[in-house]
Design a protein around this motif. Sequence first.
Motif, mmCIF file in Angstrom:
data_model
loop_
_atom_site.group_PDB
_atom_site.id
_atom_site.type_symbol
_atom_site.label_atom_id
_atom_site.label_comp_id
_atom_site.label_asym_id
_atom_site.label_seq_id
_atom_site.Cartn_x
_atom_site.Cartn_y
_atom_site.Cartn_z
ATOM 1 N N ALA A 297 7.254 -0.221 8.556
ATOM 2 C CA ALA A 297 8.151 0.774 7.988
ATOM 3 C C ALA A 297 7.724 1.336 6.638
ATOM 4 C CB ALA A 297 9.557 0.173 7.846
ATOM 5 N N GLY A 298 6.824 0.647 5.913
ATOM 6 C CA GLY A 298 6.260 1.239 4.716
ATOM 7 C C GLY A 298 5.359 2.400 5.108
ATOM 8 N N ALA A 299 5.286 3.418 4.270
ATOM 9 C CA ALA A 299 4.516 4.614 4.619
ATOM 10 C C ALA A 299 3.090 4.257 5.029
ATOM 11 C CB ALA A 299 4.484 5.580 3.440
ATOM 12 N N HIS A 300 2.647 4.848 6.127
ATOM 13 C CA HIS A 300 1.265 4.711 6.558
ATOM 14 C C HIS A 300 0.413 5.797 5.886
ATOM 15 C CE1 HIS A 300 2.342 2.429 10.540
ATOM 16 N NE2 HIS A 300 2.683 1.766 9.448
ATOM 17 N N ALA A 301 -0.892 5.756 6.164
ATOM 18 C CA ALA A 301 -1.771 6.671 5.437
ATOM 19 C C ALA A 301 -2.973 7.072 6.283
ATOM 20 C CB ALA A 301 -2.244 6.013 4.137
ATOM 21 N N HIS A 302 -3.595 8.153 5.823
ATOM 22 C CA HIS A 302 -4.932 8.631 6.186
ATOM 23 C C HIS A 302 -5.068 9.333 7.531
ATOM 24 C CE1 HIS A 302 -6.656 7.106 2.626
ATOM 25 N NE2 HIS A 302 -6.951 5.883 3.016
ATOM 26 N N GLU A 303 -4.465 8.852 8.621
ATOM 27 C CA GLU A 303 -4.946 9.237 9.949
ATOM 28 C C GLU A 303 -5.082 10.749 10.119
ATOM 29 O OE1 GLU A 303 -4.258 8.206 14.652
ATOM 30 O OE2 GLU A 303 -2.636 7.828 13.250
ATOM 31 N N GLN A 304 -6.314 11.206 10.230
ATOM 32 C CA GLN A 304 -6.563 12.611 10.489
ATOM 33 C C GLN A 304 -7.970 12.838 11.016
ATOM 34 O OE1 GLN A 304 -6.956 15.386 7.099
ATOM 35 N NE2 GLN A 304 -6.551 13.675 5.736
ATOM 36 N N TYR A 305 -8.116 13.972 11.666
ATOM 37 C CA TYR A 305 -9.410 14.452 12.145
ATOM 38 C C TYR A 305 -9.834 15.613 11.251
ATOM 39 C CZ TYR A 305 -8.177 11.983 16.473
ATOM 40 O OH TYR A 305 -7.815 11.032 17.396
ATOM 41 N N VAL A 306 -11.070 15.570 10.790
ATOM 42 C CA VAL A 306 -11.593 16.653 9.970
ATOM 43 C C VAL A 306 -12.817 17.224 10.674
ATOM 44 C CG1 VAL A 306 -12.521 17.345 7.732
ATOM 45 C CG2 VAL A 306 -10.762 15.558 7.853
ATOM 46 N N ASP A 307 -12.712 18.487 11.081
ATOM 47 C CA ASP A 307 -13.846 19.223 11.644
ATOM 48 C C ASP A 307 -14.470 20.047 10.524
ATOM 49 O OD1 ASP A 307 -13.698 18.975 14.789
ATOM 50 O OD2 ASP A 307 -11.641 19.181 14.067
ATOM 51 N N ILE A 308 -15.774 19.919 10.355
ATOM 52 C CA ILE A 308 -16.436 20.573 9.231
ATOM 53 C C ILE A 308 -17.798 21.102 9.681
ATOM 54 C CG2 ILE A 308 -17.391 18.382 8.406
ATOM 55 C CD1 ILE A 308 -17.098 19.535 5.523
#
Length: 812
Positions: A297-308
């Motif tokens: 329940a504490g805030a999670h972080a980061h998960e993302q896809y970055v296309d560059i």
Amino acid sequence: METIKQHPHMVTPVIEARSVGTRVLRSEDPQLLRGRAEFIADINLPRQLHVAFIRSPVAHARITHLDLSAVRDCEGVYLAWSGVDVAPFCEGLPVESAMEGFVPTTMPLLATTEVLYVGEPLAVVVAESRYAAEDACELVDWDFEALPAVTDADAAVAMGAVANPQLPDNVGLRGGATFGDIAGAFEQADKVVQGRFYTCRVSAAPMETRGVIADYDWASKSLRLWSNTQMPHLLQSMISAHLGFGEHEVEIITPDTGGGFGQKAHVYPEEMLLPLLARELDRPVKWIEDRRENLMAGAHAHEQYVDIAYALDRDGRIVGVRTHALGDGGAYHMPPWSMVIEPWCATVMTPTGIYDAPAVEYTYTAVATNKTPVGAYRGVGYMAGTLARECLADDAARALGMSPFEFRRRNVVSTFPWTNPQGIVYEEGSWLESIDVLERMVDYPAFLRRQAESREEGRYLGLGLSFFVESSGESTAGSHAHGSKTVYHDTATVRLNPTGTANVTIGLSAQGQGLATTMAQMAADTLGIKVQDVSVQTARSTLHAYGSGTIGSRGAVIAGGAVARAAGVIREKVCAVAANLLEASPDDIEIVDGVALVKGVADVSVSVSDVAASIYFDMSAWPEGFEPSLEATQAYDPARAMFSNGAHAILVEIDAETGFVKFEKVYSVEDCGTVINPNIVEGQIRGGVVQGIGASVFEELVYDASGQLLTTTFLDYGLPTMDVAPPFEISHLETRSKHTPSGVKGMGESGLIAAPAAVLNAVNDALSPFGVVLRSLPLTPEKVLAAMAGGTGMLGTGAPTAIQADGSGGRA
């Protein structure tokens, strides 16, 4: 770039550095090391009751039945509420934004009709002990209708199912911008390198979990709330705005806090519920989160896809950058930062990094899924953006047959001031120098020889680089420059006592950063007294200082600036009275080691303590028209956006039999302007880099297809420990800021911002004989072994095979 004008009286004082720049021992440490600190779990109030939450065991469902009668009848239970009971007091926590493309959501304090993630609170129980409360939670009678769970960001965009009915297309934010001739850059490019990078979902995992204690007094209508929050003044305002308590009647107290890292820089339902419970029961109530709750329940972080993608000319120079970030934001916008903070920061804050690219295009999308909401975590957004930019830089160097140092040297901004394609001015930096210094530290030719010799022995060494630029000291100017209209307010109060000692109060809370030490150094040098004669009080909402939050590397820059300004006001008064006593001009007075001297006259002086006593008790010492107060409160908010920079090189060895990554050494270059305290700066670097190693190799919050969180203990969720922490070699560069007292810049997030890119680059360097490139975190042994077993050499276009998270080959 927009310049934020400051009030004309806000003059940056001259700091006579005596302790700034020295390795002053942390004043916080004796009580921490001796067990004398008081954390929130240590605080117990008379007559207090204990709180436990009934949390959803399913990811997405419609609540069809919820009965708490058996819970309420349980021995030792004083109260049990569902969402229906809470809704009349508060409809939830709304998150809105003026950003174009933003779709708001409201997070209920307790779910009423629908649950959207595993761990969402359904009901709250108050009992005479935590044991009794948790036992009673087992008696809840509820039923639900299962709904489809959205667990993947790509699926959320494709709209197979709706994760949150408030976001009917699952999109919480979509936006972007183009600067320069990006189409022409890619059409005319001699070579294009591109890739998709994935940063996994992680937890900040602070040593101390979240906690809240609420105590309401009916007679005075006052509320005291203890919380280990990073944003006490925001919490105070939210309680007033959404619960109906008078803001002047709410006191937020932040006790000693065992880490925050951004997870505690939010306002949570639990913090809003406890004031209502304390008022309802007329008893203090206490909730201390357990680790399972924290991971759920504490805030999670980061998960993302970055296309560059980089467009390169024939000389290997970057002429255009295209970036798209897709962030998995979880079920709701988490107040105040919302699910946009990861993909927006990844693309907007430093779209080119250290590189002099004339054309930029970026887009960002934040989508809802049936997972715990994502929020801030050290280096938020910057980490994913830096990972994509810096790992693609290494890919480009390999494609060009060029040293990773040389590729960066060919593209780096070397002359300041420099205006990036967005129109943001970077007034100072040591970007080229960072490359040169890091290459000398590593001794790159020697490393290449050792790497080649090791490969002949069947050992695989790799060296990874990562260079970063960090928006330094989150401020109004920095926010406006990047298109976010956030306004920051921060003050500090300094009081000089009759004995010549000083008390400092800042508006920021501390979670282990050493703020009490560095603020004492800033105040002592401005006042001209010993650092041991300064005491520092961090945030408490009723004290004479206000803060916008301990976030964004703001401590040294913002709190330090406010402290220096307030101390500067006091110094002027001391100089005025000292001049009167010594029959000199105030302009001729200097203060050193607690003594006011007349410049050039060695035997004419008066102690600061005597001057202070005279101001308090002897009117005859005052010059005409003197105002005798020795307490000053000043605000500070830099007039321009500021940026720190630096780099890491990480040396690893891959075990060919197990796939484990061994970390041999870390080389770090840091330019945070004037270094207030090298011990603290180096501690921040070490801690941040080790967190980055964790995010790269050990840590991942894993969900199954139904939205169940599978990593709910430290047996399942791996953290880096000291046995994997490598030795460090750290070099300090000092490009002083023109806009801060003493020339300081922020640096608290730099380790985690850049370390994962260096780790990934190091592993890919070690894997280069296999012709494979990994682009997703974490770098588990399974992934590494699959890469070593499945390498197929170089593809026809010069792009290496990319081994995806499942171990299958795919086009880079």
